[in-house]
Design a protein around this motif. Structure first.
Motif, PDB file in Angstrom:
ATOM      1  N   HIS A   3       0.842  -1.188   0.000  1.00  0.00           N
ATOM      2  CA  HIS A   3       0.000   0.000   0.000  1.00  0.00           C
ATOM      3  C   HIS A   3       0.878   1.239   0.000  1.00  0.00           C
ATOM      4  O   HIS A   3       2.072   1.162   0.247  1.00  0.00           O
ATOM      5  N   GLU A  59       0.643   5.596   1.151  1.00  0.00           N
ATOM      6  CA  GLU A  59      -0.093   6.666   1.809  1.00  0.00           C
ATOM      7  C   GLU A  59       0.670   7.966   1.648  1.00  0.00           C
ATOM      8  O   GLU A  59       1.894   7.972   1.620  1.00  0.00           O
ATOM      9  N   ALA A 116      -3.594   4.233  -1.393  1.00  0.00           N
ATOM     10  CA  ALA A 116      -4.279   3.007  -1.793  1.00  0.00           C
ATOM     11  C   ALA A 116      -3.924   1.932  -0.779  1.00  0.00           C
ATOM     12  O   ALA A 116      -2.759   1.652  -0.554  1.00  0.00           O
ATOM     13  N   ARG A 117      -4.941   1.344  -0.178  1.00  0.00           N
ATOM     14  CA  ARG A 117      -4.710   0.313   0.830  1.00  0.00           C
ATOM     15  C   ARG A 117      -5.621  -0.870   0.532  1.00  0.00           C
ATOM     16  O   ARG A 117      -6.809  -0.703   0.320  1.00  0.00           O
ATOM     17  N   SER A 125      -5.996  -2.647  -2.024  1.00  0.00           N
ATOM     18  CA  SER A 125      -6.353  -2.917  -3.409  1.00  0.00           C
ATOM     19  C   SER A 125      -5.194  -3.548  -4.178  1.00  0.00           C
ATOM     20  O   SER A 125      -5.386  -4.066  -5.263  1.00  0.00           O
ATOM     21  N   LEU A 126      -4.009  -3.494  -3.621  1.00  0.00           N
ATOM     22  CA  LEU A 126      -2.841  -4.055  -4.288  1.00  0.00           C
ATOM     23  C   LEU A 126      -2.536  -5.418  -3.676  1.00  0.00           C
ATOM     24  O   LEU A 126      -2.516  -5.580  -2.467  1.00  0.00           O
ATOM     25  N   ALA A 163       2.556  -0.436  -6.279  1.00  0.00           N
ATOM     26  CA  ALA A 163       2.410   0.533  -5.188  1.00  0.00           C
ATOM     27  C   ALA A 163       3.413   1.668  -5.343  1.00  0.00           C
ATOM     28  O   ALA A 163       3.075   2.846  -5.171  1.00  0.00           O
ATOM     29  N   ALA A 220       2.381   3.911  -8.339  1.00  0.00           N
ATOM     30  CA  ALA A 220       1.234   4.766  -8.007  1.00  0.00           C
ATOM     31  C   ALA A 220       1.648   5.921  -7.099  1.00  0.00           C
ATOM     32  O   ALA A 220       1.195   7.060  -7.273  1.00  0.00           O
ATOM     33  N   HIS A 246       1.450   9.921  -8.085  1.00  0.00           N
ATOM     34  CA  HIS A 246       0.771  10.898  -7.226  1.00  0.00           C
ATOM     35  C   HIS A 246       1.692  12.057  -6.891  1.00  0.00           C
ATOM     36  O   HIS A 246       1.293  13.214  -6.961  1.00  0.00           O
TER      37      HIS A 246
END
Length: 61
Positions: free
Chosen positions: A26, A28, A35-36, A38-39, A47, A50, A54
């Protein structure tokens, strides 16, 4: 005479990537995004990607 600067509240966009006890990756961010869960297992690359996307698209950084 001295001048003082007022500190403005800025949200930082420096995501942290981590792995939970179940092996799910994940990410943060200090701004509240992330995203927590979902991976899946072993998807550290997703992760990290992503989190970097971001950070690069965050305004003001």
């Amino acid at each position: 005479m001295s001048t003082s600067r007022r500190r403005t509240a800025r949200r930082t966009h420096h995501p942290v990537v981590g792995c939970d006890a179940l092996g799910r990756w994940h990410w943060e961010c200090g701004c509240g995004a992330g995203a927590r869960g979902s991976l899946g297992r072993g998807d550290w690359h997703g992760a990290l990607t992503a989190a970097l996307v971001h950070q690069s698209t965050a305004p003001g950084e």
